[in-house]
Design a protein around this motif. Structure first.
Motif, PDB file in Angstrom:
ATOM      1  N   PHE A 275       0.832  -1.205   0.000  1.00 50.75           N
ATOM      2  CA  PHE A 275       0.000   0.000   0.000  1.00 50.75           C
ATOM      3  C   PHE A 275       0.870   1.259   0.000  1.00 50.75           C
ATOM      4  O   PHE A 275       0.673   2.173  -0.793  1.00 50.75           O
ATOM      5  CB  PHE A 275      -0.908  -0.023   1.239  1.00 50.75           C
ATOM      6  CG  PHE A 275      -1.766   1.198   1.409  1.00 50.75           C
ATOM      7  CD1 PHE A 275      -3.011   1.266   0.794  1.00 50.75           C
ATOM      8  CD2 PHE A 275      -1.351   2.270   2.180  1.00 50.75           C
ATOM      9  CE1 PHE A 275      -3.813   2.387   0.949  1.00 50.75           C
ATOM     10  CE2 PHE A 275      -2.152   3.395   2.336  1.00 50.75           C
ATOM     11  CZ  PHE A 275      -3.383   3.452   1.715  1.00 50.75           C
ATOM     12  N   LEU A 276       1.859   1.273   0.882  1.00 48.94           N
ATOM     13  CA  LEU A 276       2.724   2.452   1.001  1.00 48.94           C
ATOM     14  C   LEU A 276       3.555   2.669  -0.262  1.00 48.94           C
ATOM     15  O   LEU A 276       3.845   3.796  -0.636  1.00 48.94           O
ATOM     16  CB  LEU A 276       3.649   2.309   2.220  1.00 48.94           C
ATOM     17  CG  LEU A 276       2.965   2.355   3.577  1.00 48.94           C
ATOM     18  CD1 LEU A 276       3.947   2.007   4.686  1.00 48.94           C
ATOM     19  CD2 LEU A 276       2.363   3.739   3.828  1.00 48.94           C
TER      20      LEU A 276
ATOM     21  N   ASP B 249       2.778   1.760  -3.336  1.00 50.79           N
ATOM     22  CA  ASP B 249       2.047   1.734  -4.610  1.00 50.79           C
ATOM     23  C   ASP B 249       2.261   2.981  -5.445  1.00 50.79           C
ATOM     24  O   ASP B 249       2.532   2.905  -6.639  1.00 50.79           O
ATOM     25  CB  ASP B 249       0.558   1.534  -4.362  1.00 50.79           C
ATOM     26  CG  ASP B 249      -0.221   1.492  -5.668  1.00 50.79           C
ATOM     27  OD1 ASP B 249      -0.046   0.507  -6.404  1.00 50.79           O
ATOM     28  OD2 ASP B 249      -0.959   2.437  -5.970  1.00 50.79           O
ATOM     29  N   ARG B 250       2.180   4.153  -4.805  1.00 50.02           N
ATOM     30  CA  ARG B 250       2.280   5.388  -5.580  1.00 50.02           C
ATOM     31  C   ARG B 250       3.653   5.503  -6.238  1.00 50.02           C
ATOM     32  O   ARG B 250       3.770   5.883  -7.396  1.00 50.02           O
ATOM     33  CB  ARG B 250       2.007   6.588  -4.654  1.00 50.02           C
ATOM     34  CG  ARG B 250       1.979   7.914  -5.369  1.00 50.02           C
ATOM     35  CD  ARG B 250       0.892   7.917  -6.426  1.00 50.02           C
ATOM     36  NE  ARG B 250       1.077   9.031  -7.344  1.00 50.02           N
ATOM     37  CZ  ARG B 250       0.185   9.989  -7.526  1.00 50.02           C
ATOM     38  NH1 ARG B 250      -0.956   9.948  -6.897  1.00 50.02           N
ATOM     39  NH2 ARG B 250       0.438  10.966  -8.362  1.00 50.02           N
ATOM     40  N   LEU B 251       4.682   5.147  -5.474  1.00 50.69           N
ATOM     41  CA  LEU B 251       6.050   5.202  -6.017  1.00 50.69           C
ATOM     42  C   LEU B 251       6.199   4.248  -7.198  1.00 50.69           C
ATOM     43  O   LEU B 251       6.756   4.590  -8.230  1.00 50.69           O
ATOM     44  CB  LEU B 251       7.042   4.798  -4.934  1.00 50.69           C
ATOM     45  CG  LEU B 251       7.690   5.909  -4.129  1.00 50.69           C
ATOM     46  CD1 LEU B 251       8.624   5.321  -3.096  1.00 50.69           C
ATOM     47  CD2 LEU B 251       8.450   6.833  -5.062  1.00 50.69           C
TER      48      LEU B 251
ATOM     49  N   SER C 153       3.860   3.008  -9.055  1.00 44.54           N
ATOM     50  CA  SER C 153       3.002   3.324 -10.198  1.00 44.54           C
ATOM     51  C   SER C 153       3.654   4.411 -11.052  1.00 44.54           C
ATOM     52  O   SER C 153       3.331   4.541 -12.221  1.00 44.54           O
ATOM     53  CB  SER C 153       1.611   3.748  -9.742  1.00 44.54           C
ATOM     54  OG  SER C 153       1.641   5.035  -9.195  1.00 44.54           O
TER      55      SER C 153
ATOM     56  N   LEU D  47       4.397   0.350 -12.458  1.00 47.13           N
ATOM     57  CA  LEU D  47       4.232  -0.920 -11.745  1.00 47.13           C
ATOM     58  C   LEU D  47       3.122  -0.796 -10.719  1.00 47.13           C
ATOM     59  O   LEU D  47       2.558   0.261 -10.504  1.00 47.13           O
ATOM     60  CB  LEU D  47       5.534  -1.316 -11.042  1.00 47.13           C
ATOM     61  CG  LEU D  47       6.582  -1.988 -11.913  1.00 47.13           C
ATOM     62  CD1 LEU D  47       7.828  -2.227 -11.092  1.00 47.13           C
ATOM     63  CD2 LEU D  47       6.048  -3.306 -12.443  1.00 47.13           C
ATOM     64  N   ASN D  48       2.855  -1.902 -10.064  1.00 49.85           N
ATOM     65  CA  ASN D  48       1.792  -1.987  -9.097  1.00 49.85           C
ATOM     66  C   ASN D  48       2.403  -2.171  -7.712  1.00 49.85           C
ATOM     67  O   ASN D  48       3.472  -2.752  -7.588  1.00 49.85           O
ATOM     68  CB  ASN D  48       0.969  -3.221  -9.478  1.00 49.85           C
ATOM     69  CG  ASN D  48      -0.319  -3.281  -8.754  1.00 49.85           C
ATOM     70  OD1 ASN D  48      -0.339  -3.490  -7.555  1.00 49.85           O
ATOM     71  ND2 ASN D  48      -1.395  -3.082  -9.464  1.00 49.85           N
ATOM     72  N   GLY D  49       1.730  -1.659  -6.690  1.00 45.85           N
ATOM     73  CA  GLY D  49       2.243  -1.822  -5.337  1.00 45.85           C
ATOM     74  C   GLY D  49       2.496  -3.269  -4.980  1.00 45.85           C
ATOM     75  O   GLY D  49       3.411  -3.596  -4.230  1.00 45.85           O
TER      76      GLY D  49
ATOM     77  N   LEU E 205      -5.321  -1.364  -8.702  1.00 44.54           N
ATOM     78  CA  LEU E 205      -4.892  -1.939  -7.429  1.00 44.54           C
ATOM     79  C   LEU E 205      -6.157  -2.222  -6.635  1.00 44.54           C
ATOM     80  O   LEU E 205      -6.875  -1.311  -6.278  1.00 44.54           O
ATOM     81  CB  LEU E 205      -4.005  -0.943  -6.679  1.00 44.54           C
ATOM     82  CG  LEU E 205      -3.601  -1.363  -5.271  1.00 44.54           C
ATOM     83  CD1 LEU E 205      -2.372  -2.236  -5.319  1.00 44.54           C
ATOM     84  CD2 LEU E 205      -3.334  -0.162  -4.403  1.00 44.54           C
TER      85      LEU E 205
END
Lengths: 632, 120
Positions: A327-328, A330-332, A334, A338-340, A442
């Motif tokens: 979860f933490l 994921d943004r990085l 993406s 890529l996916n978290g 996600l």
């Protein structure tokens, strides 16, 4: 299909499949039922391999129990969910239709978990509903009428407490009852179609109706997970905790492993001493001491580090934290397409790319999954460590910079960081070029936190150790024997001035490659060591030892090698080799795993080529830059 | 294919009829806010997104609560469904879920106002 009668057929194995949504405790139940060998975790869909175990019911039925990957629905979204669907529908190749299915659900989350059961019930096959974690549900004050549920559903319903051995008795006796009944043929399986959105809405309403009738008293919502998430998912504190955990993990890999590694080292050394004392000089002796023991010892020594890394990963998975990390991140992730979820396979790849590549099965989107597989080898796996350690010890002074930070450690960190940055850049490039395509949504459950189950973690660790040792016994051992053969024959001519290996087949190959590798600063000794190192990275150190005609046990070879290399190589060459090692695809097993997972040679070939090009470029730039800066 | 646009229009019409402009996509909700799902549509992603959301528990009538968001761009979201299951999803996909006020929460905030549509 005709009726099956099992009561008197001792030889016939009844095949029963465990199906359930992720985090329903299905794998723990499987472990309790079979005492089996496999790992379990909270990360959705962690059960990716076919897992089966045998057991005997109280009445005496012999059963093969199949643990199928967790899935929210029979509409499979990822490759491992597709396995669940295909087995249940009897469409999986070389997998007979199960005689019965046990649908495992979390009793505290029936509202979400019963839809899968309804889907399974549509198939008209023998089915048992197991309400798992019933103890937790009851603790929260939840009361469910099993009788009402069973009557409404028309199937047997049992409660299970997967963590306890006696929590599965009801399930076993229900299985017995079911197996004694004749099977009614049903064509529903052939008619199965993916549920449309409206069908899912209907299942939702049906579940609501069911629960209205069967739930006598609703349980209180869970509080602890909410409170813990206030900390672990906090926008500022959360990422800091994640960073701290990763730091602790790598710290542990290096410091805790030191003692066991010394024991293994010592054990191998005394084995060599024993052999050299009691064996007459012969080719066999040379093969055993210089080829097998030195080589195998050089690899087995990483077992403690791999196990410690996996201990952390298993604990994080089993406790439920791993999805929070995803979860933490994921943004990085993406940002490079890529996916978290890819965070978990990539983290495993720090131990070894093979389990990482296998863990990518939980990623639903094919392009995301392929990207993750392709960049997994860029994560610094533990097989690179011996080479890093050797070169850093030989060329980087053991001094401190910027007030207390060790220079050697800093270089090591830099090598890890280069791999990570390289992987992220490569992922971005791939997603913009070859693997361009839609983003995967996600949609990931964040399960309740729980204490890791020691049995699950232990079984997972044993599994890892087994895989690693098998790898040593097969690929690495055969490569070592081949290497010994190549570097021993033919024998040097009389009056040879160079070390014997120079005249051997390996020397021939190495000298042949030398012109190709000269621009990046590699000499023929490195070229020879790289040949076997292509099969397995860690062999390169032993190979260098052979090339420099150093003999003795594995520990003294490394020491002597450090001194020899520091004397024989330039700093530029050493740095170029380090840069090479960050990228080079030197692991047959990884390529084989990628072949298995992508089901073609196309992507492993691409992986090999792109990593090779990257390695050559990185080594070239490093070598030239180091020369220009006076590192020659 | 008619379900997606149709459903959304119905939901909006419903919300308008009750006299509340208080509907928003889940992807716009702030941390800590609570609501009830009015409609789930595929949005740009089509049926696959819609089915995915439905399978994870986002269905008309479900109670949703935005518990957390990520540290970069406040994305993704961690959403609690019916107080039992927490799902992580990106705001982009969350926009396919239309959320209206929660009946009981609305009562707490504005006593006297009753909204019957949520449970229908």
């Amino acid at each position: 299909m005709t009726a099956i009668t099992l009561a008197n057929e001792e030889m016939r194995l009844a095949r029963i499949a465990l199906v359930g949504p992720p985090n329903s405790g299905k794998t723990t139940l499987f472990n309790t039922l079979t005492g089996g060998r496999q790992k379990t975790g909270n990360y959705p869909g962690v059960t990716v391999e076919r897992k089966s175990g045998r057991l005997r019911t109280p009445v005496g039925h012999a059963i093969e129990l199949l643990d199928l990957p967790g899935s929210y629905s029979l509409r499979a979204r990822s490759p491992d969910e597709a396995i669940t669907r295909d087995v249940v529908l009897g469409r999986q190749a070389r997998e007979a239709l199960p005689d019965a299915v046990v649908c495992v659900t979390d009793a505290t989350n029936l509202g979400q978990h019963l839809r899968l059961l309804l889907e399974l019930r549509q198939l008209g096959r023998p089915l048992i509903l197991a309400l798992n974690m019933m103890d937790i549900a009851q603790k929260r004050g939840c009361q469910i009428s099993l009788e009402a549920l069973s009557r409404r559903l028309g199937i047997p319903v049992v409660t299970t407490v997967a963590m306890r051995k006696n929590g599965v008795q009801d399930l076993l006796s229900q299985i017995d009852t079911l197996l004694n009944q004749p099977l009614v043929a049903s064509g529903a399986i052939a008619d199965w179609v993916e549920p449309a959105p409206e069908a899912i809405r209907t299942y939702h309403r049906e579940v609501e109706q069911l629960l209205r009738e069967a739930v006598v008293q609703e349980g209180a919502p869970e509080r602890l997970t909410r409170q813990l998430d206030q900390i672990f998912l906090h926008p500022v504190v959360g990422p800091l905790i994640l960073l701290g955990l990763l730091f602790l993990m790598f710290q542990a890999v290096f410091s805790w492993a030191e003692a066991p590694m010394d024991w293994i080292d010592g054990g191998m050394a005394s084995l060599q001493a024993l052999l050299s004392e009691h064996m007459a000089d012969s080719l066999l002796k040379s093969l055993l001491i210089d080829g097998v023991i030195a080589g195998v010892g050089g690899v087995v020594i990483f077992l403690p580090q791999i196990l410690i890394l996996f201990l952390f990963i298993l604990l994080l998975e089993d406790s439920g934290y791993m999805t929070r990390a995803a979860f933490l991140m994921d943004r990085l992730m993406s940002a490079v397409g890529l996916n978290g979820r890819a965070f978990i396979p990539l983290l495993s790849s720090f131990a070894c790319a093979i389990p990482g590549i296998m863990a990518a099965r939980t990623i639903a989107h094919p392009l995301d999954r392929l990207t993750t597989i392709l960049i997994a080898p860029l994560m610094t796996c533990s097989a690179r460590l011996p080479v890093y350690v050797l070169l850093i010890a030989a060329f980087i002074p053991n001094t401190t910079v910027w007030g207390g930070i060790g220079l050697q450690g800093l270089v090591m960190f830099g090598l890890y960081a280069t791999g990570i940055v390289g992987a992220l850049v490569m992922a971005g490039v791939l997603r913009l070029t070859l693997l361009r395509g839609g983003r995967q949504p996600l949609l990931m459950e964040l399960p309740s936190y729980k204490w890791p189950n020691p049995a699950n973690v232990l079984l997972g660790l044993l599994e890892r150790a087994r895989i690693f040792m098998r790898r040593i016994g097969t690929i690495i051992l055969s490569v070592l024997i081949l290497l010994w053969f190549l570097s021993t024959f033919p024998a040097p001519p009389a009056g040879a001035t160079e070390p014997p290996v120079y005249y051997s087949l390996a020397g021939l190959i190495g000298r042949g490659l030398e012109p190709l590798l000269a621009p990046i600063g590699f000499n023929w000794q490195i070229a020879i060591a790289l040949v076997p190192g292509l099969a397995a990275r860690e062999v390169a150190v032993a190979a260098l030892g052979t090339v420099y005609a150093l003999s003795g046990d594995e520990g003294t070879v490394t020491e002597a090698l450090t001194a020899t290399l520091a004397h024989d190589w330039t700093l530029a060459t050493a740095l170029a080799l380090l840069a090479w090692y960050v990228f080079a695809p030197q692991c047959l097993a990884t390529l084989a795993a990628a072949r298995r997972e992508t089901n073609s040679w196309r992507w492993p070939t691409f992986m090999f080529v792109y990593l090779m090009v990257l390695a050559y470029l990185a080594a070239f730039v490093t070598y030239r830059a180091a020369l220009a800066l006076g590192g020659g | 294919m008619k379900t997606h646009g149709e459903r959304e229009r119905q939901a909006f019409a419903l919300a308008q009829a009750v006299g509340l402009g208080f509907t928003q996509p889940l992807g716009r909700m702030r941390r800590g806010s609570v609501g009830r799902v009015l409609a789930v549509s595929g949005g740009m992603g089509g049926h696959d997104i819609e089915r995915g959301l439905l399978e994870m528990g986002f269905v008309e009538g479900a109670r949703v609560e935005v518990l957390h968001h990520g540290f970069l761009g406040q994305d993704p979201l961690a959403v609690r469904i019916n107080q039992t299951m927490t799902i992580a999803l990106r705001r982009c996909e969350a926009n396919a879920v239309l959320v209206g006020p929660l009946r009981d929460a609305a009562e707490e905030v504005k006593p006297g106002l009753t909204l019957e549509y949520a449970s229908s």
